[in-house]
Scaffold this motif. Structure first.
Motif, short mmCIF file in Angstrom:
data_model
loop_
_atom_site.label_atom_id
_atom_site.label_comp_id
_atom_site.label_asym_id
_atom_site.label_seq_id
_atom_site.Cartn_x
_atom_site.Cartn_y
_atom_site.Cartn_z
N ASP A 132 0.85 -1.19 0.00
CA ASP A 132 0.00 0.00 0.00
C ASP A 132 0.89 1.24 0.00
O ASP A 132 1.84 1.33 0.79
N TRP A 133 0.57 2.21 -0.88
CA TRP A 133 1.36 3.43 -0.97
C TRP A 133 0.93 4.48 0.05
O TRP A 133 1.57 5.53 0.16
N LEU A 134 -0.10 4.20 0.81
CA LEU A 134 -0.55 5.08 1.90
C LEU A 134 -0.62 6.53 1.41
O LEU A 134 0.12 7.40 1.86
N GLU A 135 -1.55 6.77 0.51
CA GLU A 135 -1.68 8.09 -0.12
C GLU A 135 -1.85 9.22 0.90
O GLU A 135 -1.47 10.37 0.65
N ASP A 136 -2.43 8.91 2.07
CA ASP A 136 -2.64 9.94 3.09
C ASP A 136 -1.45 10.11 4.03
O ASP A 136 -1.49 10.91 4.95
N ASP A 137 -0.40 9.30 3.81
CA ASP A 137 0.81 9.39 4.63
C ASP A 137 2.01 9.45 3.68
O ASP A 137 2.58 8.42 3.32
N PRO A 138 2.40 10.63 3.25
CA PRO A 138 3.42 10.76 2.20
C PRO A 138 4.82 10.32 2.59
O PRO A 138 5.70 10.25 1.73
N ASN A 139 5.04 10.01 3.86
CA ASN A 139 6.38 9.63 4.30
C ASN A 139 6.56 8.12 4.49
O ASN A 139 7.66 7.67 4.75
N HIS A 140 5.46 7.36 4.36
CA HIS A 140 5.54 5.93 4.64
C HIS A 140 4.84 5.12 3.55
O HIS A 140 3.96 5.61 2.85
N ILE A 141 5.25 3.85 3.45
CA ILE A 141 4.57 2.87 2.60
C ILE A 141 4.47 1.56 3.38
O ILE A 141 5.23 1.33 4.34
N LEU A 142 3.54 0.70 2.99
CA LEU A 142 3.46 -0.64 3.56
C LEU A 142 4.18 -1.60 2.63
O LEU A 142 3.93 -1.61 1.42
N MET A 143 5.09 -2.39 3.20
CA MET A 143 5.84 -3.36 2.42
C MET A 143 5.72 -4.74 3.06
O MET A 143 5.32 -4.87 4.22
N ALA A 144 6.08 -5.77 2.29
CA ALA A 144 6.08 -7.15 2.79
C ALA A 144 7.47 -7.72 2.62
O ALA A 144 7.97 -7.85 1.51
N TYR A 145 8.12 -8.05 3.73
CA TYR A 145 9.41 -8.74 3.71
C TYR A 145 9.68 -9.32 5.09
O TYR A 145 9.03 -8.96 6.07
N SER A 146 10.63 -10.23 5.13
CA SER A 146 10.95 -10.91 6.39
C SER A 146 12.36 -10.55 6.82
O SER A 146 13.22 -10.25 6.00
N ASP A 147 12.57 -10.59 8.12
CA ASP A 147 13.91 -10.36 8.66
C ASP A 147 14.70 -11.67 8.80
O ASP A 147 15.81 -11.67 9.31
N LYS A 148 14.09 -12.76 8.34
CA LYS A 148 14.75 -14.06 8.39
C LYS A 148 15.13 -14.49 6.97
O LYS A 148 14.35 -14.33 6.03
N GLU A 149 16.30 -15.07 6.83
CA GLU A 149 16.78 -15.47 5.52
C GLU A 149 15.90 -16.56 4.93
O GLU A 149 15.58 -17.55 5.58
N PHE A 150 15.51 -16.34 3.66
CA PHE A 150 14.69 -17.29 2.91
C PHE A 150 13.39 -17.64 3.61
O PHE A 150 12.87 -18.74 3.48
N ASP A 151 12.85 -16.71 4.38
CA ASP A 151 11.54 -16.89 4.98
C ASP A 151 10.49 -16.51 3.93
O ASP A 151 10.42 -15.36 3.52
N PRO A 152 9.68 -17.47 3.48
CA PRO A 152 8.73 -17.17 2.41
C PRO A 152 7.46 -16.46 2.87
O PRO A 152 6.63 -16.07 2.05
N TYR A 153 7.31 -16.31 4.20
CA TYR A 153 6.08 -15.76 4.74
C TYR A 153 6.36 -14.41 5.40
O TYR A 153 6.65 -14.31 6.58
N PRO A 154 6.30 -13.34 4.59
CA PRO A 154 6.78 -12.03 5.06
C PRO A 154 5.87 -11.36 6.07
O PRO A 154 4.66 -11.59 6.10
N ASP A 155 6.49 -10.52 6.89
CA ASP A 155 5.74 -9.62 7.76
C ASP A 155 5.25 -8.43 6.92
O ASP A 155 5.77 -8.15 5.83
#
Length: 635
Positions: A132-155
């Motif tokens: 989500d580009w969060l149109e009402d919050d110009p400084n932030h976006i929502l992303m999906a990724y994990s802090d664990k190597e090769f974790d297929p199920y992102p936060d």
């Protein structure tokens, strides 16, 4: 073929082969929210650069280089002064090639730039998935990724686009690889598959504030395509067959747990997407591909795009971006005979203004016309196809005994359309007719047409062969100068074509070709979910081991009696380089006359411009060696 006039105007001299190796000049573009700046991803001498200019051309432009071999994706403005672009790089991890993606960002005021998020101390393949580009919050976006190597199920992370600092919004869940939000920053849908291969989808219930399984919603499955979320998350735009052979677009109400209305359904072609209003609350159009990409507007929605499409009926007009008030749009325009370019169009203008060509040396007057045709396969099935003519073939009377290239598409579960194709036009400018067919297995023509090929690769191969025989029987193609060429699966089809019927074609050109089905299945298993991907890709077509061997070019190379042009990149993730090496050995052992091209640090698509240029130059030499220069090439 019924028209006596195929093209108008005089053909110019053929562009040099290198011209077709140029990467597209204008890859993507975006207008800042305040409408003051345009950011364009442009190719400068083989390297992609972000070019930023004031919309009224005042002041000096800014340039930021992304690096050689970097393949760009989208570009978008996060706010009035900061753009974000996705980029892809080839990487190798544990001796296996990967395509790793990232977000690159820059502030046009401070000119500070860099990666938005970067894995530290580990390999992470996907660093660019924006939820989500969060149109009402110009400084932030929502992303999906994990802090664990090769974790297929992102936060799900809320990320500051300037600093890269993040905050976890929702922890990853087993089996959920992708998330969809409602446009207001609330995650609503999660989908993916478990390590065991089980498909999974979860849906946020706004009333209970809990996550339900898709099983709780009749008509929704983990494989349902969801194109949009409307009305605060209570309505989904889904693709569904509804008892028909093609996919249509429907509104599914999560509270009523059923489809409540039909948006669009074409009985001949599958729907492929939607067009949403600027606020994301209304579906105003449906996308599908007939002979070319089409948008059918629903009800009576009028836009600037409608005006352009009405004025340029031969052209595909692709939406790129627009200002918030909708009065200025960026579009890409192209036709089958015109590579086109990037344009800006204002509501008060009569015509759009071109910002950039798509290629420097390829212009419409140099290219061949393209006609949609059908031919009948051996079992009576009608196969849709496209014929590209040499630029100086003007009438149907000239359309006989042409040297021809049979050009099946890659995928194989993709399709060709009535749009500009640089590969086909290269051959046309060399004086060849080109036939591109959507053999069974191609997408977009409904379930039964697709499954007829996916369950039987031999049928796909026969459809290609029947196209070549149709051209020869009609007298359109010269049997002594007809070759077959292709990229990826198309390369596989080319090699199998000359192996199964050595007398039909006079040469084969195969770029990044699959050559060994057993080894390809093993290669897929190097990646997470590869076992299930292999089962889905090959389906029931090759469950029998003997059938797999008999339909792998590497095992039937001794049947090939015509010259072969074989090329491959050594960092190819889609079809690994070992496929090329094994085929090369097999051709050498069979004493086949062959030309081999190996590209170092190159991917499946030839993303390094100098490699693409070399590919086309050497391919032209190969064709001239086999058939001699065509009399239909404009000198």
């Amino acid at each position: 073929m019924s028209s006596s006039i195929l093209v108008n105007g005089a053909a110019h001299a053929a562009p040099p082969a290198e011209a077709f190796g140029e990467l597209p000049i204008a890859y993507d573009a975006a207008i800042s929210p305040d409408g003051k700046h345009i950011a364009v991803v442009v190719n400068v001498e083989g390297e992609y650069v972000i070019y930023v200019q004031n919309i009224d051309n005042q002041g000096d432009p800014q340039y930021i280089r992304l690096g050689e071999g970097v393949k760009p994706g989208f570009i978008k403005w996060a706010n009035d002064h900061r753009w974000v672009a996705s980029i892809n790089r080839q990487d190798t991890f544990r001796n296996t090639p990967y395509t790793a993606s990232y977000l690159y960002s820059a502030d046009i005021k401070t000119q500070e730039s860099g990666l938005v998020v970067e894995p530290r101390g580990m390999f992470r393949q996907n660093n660019s998935r924006v939820i989500d580009w969060l149109e009402d919050d110009p400084n932030h976006i929502l992303m999906a990724y994990s802090d664990k190597e090769f974790d297929p199920y992102p936060d799900i992370k809320k990320v500051n686009v300037a600093t890269g600092r993040d905050r976890t919004v929702k922890r990853g869940k087993n089996g959920i690889e992708y998330w969809i939000s409602d446009g207001d920053g609330t995650p609503r849908i999660g989908a993916g598959q478990t390590d065991g291969g089980d498909k999974k989808m979860i849906i946020y219930n706004s009333e209970t504030q809990r996550w339900d399984r898709s099983d709780d919603y009749p008509g929704i499955t983990p494989e349902t395509d969801i194109y949009g979320i409307l009305k605060d998350g209570t309505e989904l735009v889904i693709a569904d067959y509804q008892g028909r052979d093609t996919l249509g677009l429907y509104i599914y109400n999560l509270k009523q747990k059923k489809i409540t209305r039909t948006l669009f359904h074409n009985d001949k072609y599958d729907a492929s997407g939607v067009v949403l209003s600027k606020d994301g609350e209304t579906v105003i159009g449906a996308r599908y591909i007939a002979d070319k990409d089409k948008i059918e507007l629903l009800d009576k929605y009028g836009t600037l795009l409608d005006r352009l499409r009405a004025k340029f009926t031969d052209y595909t007009v692709d939406f790129v971006d627009q200002t918030e008030n909708g009065k200025t749009v960026l579009v890409k325009m192209s036709a089958a005979y015109d590579p086109g370019g990037l344009y800006i169009f204002n509501s008060g203008d009569e015509l759009p203004a071109r910002l950039s060509r798509m290629y420097n040396e390829i212009v419409p007057d140099d290219l061949g016309n393209v006609s949609a045709v059908h031919y009948t396969a051996r079992d009576g099935e009608k196969i849709p196809a496209f014929v590209t003519f040499p630029p100086n073939v003007k009438t149907t009377e000239q359309f006989k005994d042409l040297p021809f290239i049979i050009l099946p598409h890659g995928g194989p579960y993709a399709r060709d359309s009535h749009e500009f194709d640089y590969f086909a036009q290269f051959f046309a400018t060399r004086g060849y007719g080109v036939l591109q067919m959507n053999f069974r297995g191609s997408e977009g023509y409904g379930k039964s047409f697709a499954e007829a090929g996916r369950s039987n690769w031999v049928v796909m191969q026969e459809d290609v062969e029947d196209g070549a025989r149709w051209l020869m029987e009609k007298g359109y193609a010269d049997p002594e100068r007809t070759c077959i060429a292709g990229w990826s699966y198309g390369g596989y089809a080319a090699l199998m074509g000359v192996a199964t019927d050595p007398d039909l074609y006079k040469c084969a050109i195969a770029m990044a070709a699959l050559t060994d089905i057993d080894e390809a299945k093993k290669d897929l298993k190097k990646y997470r979910g590869g076992k299930h991907a292999a089962e889905k890709f090959f389906g029931k077509a090759f469950e029998d081991k003997d059938l797999r061997r008999a339909n792998s070019p590497v095992n039937v190379a001794e049947n090939i009696t015509v010259p072969v042009f074989l090329a491959h990149g050594d960092k190819d993730e889609n079809v690994q380089f070992e496929q090329f090496e094994r085929m090369k050995k097999a051709l050498e052992k069979a004493d086949v006359k062959a030309t081999f091209l190996e590209f170092e640090d190159e991917n499946h698509n030839l993303s390094v411009q100098k490699n693409r240029e070399t590919f086309f130059v050497e391919m032209e030499k190969f064709l001239n060696d086999v058939n001699g220069p065509s009399e239909y090439m404009v000198p």
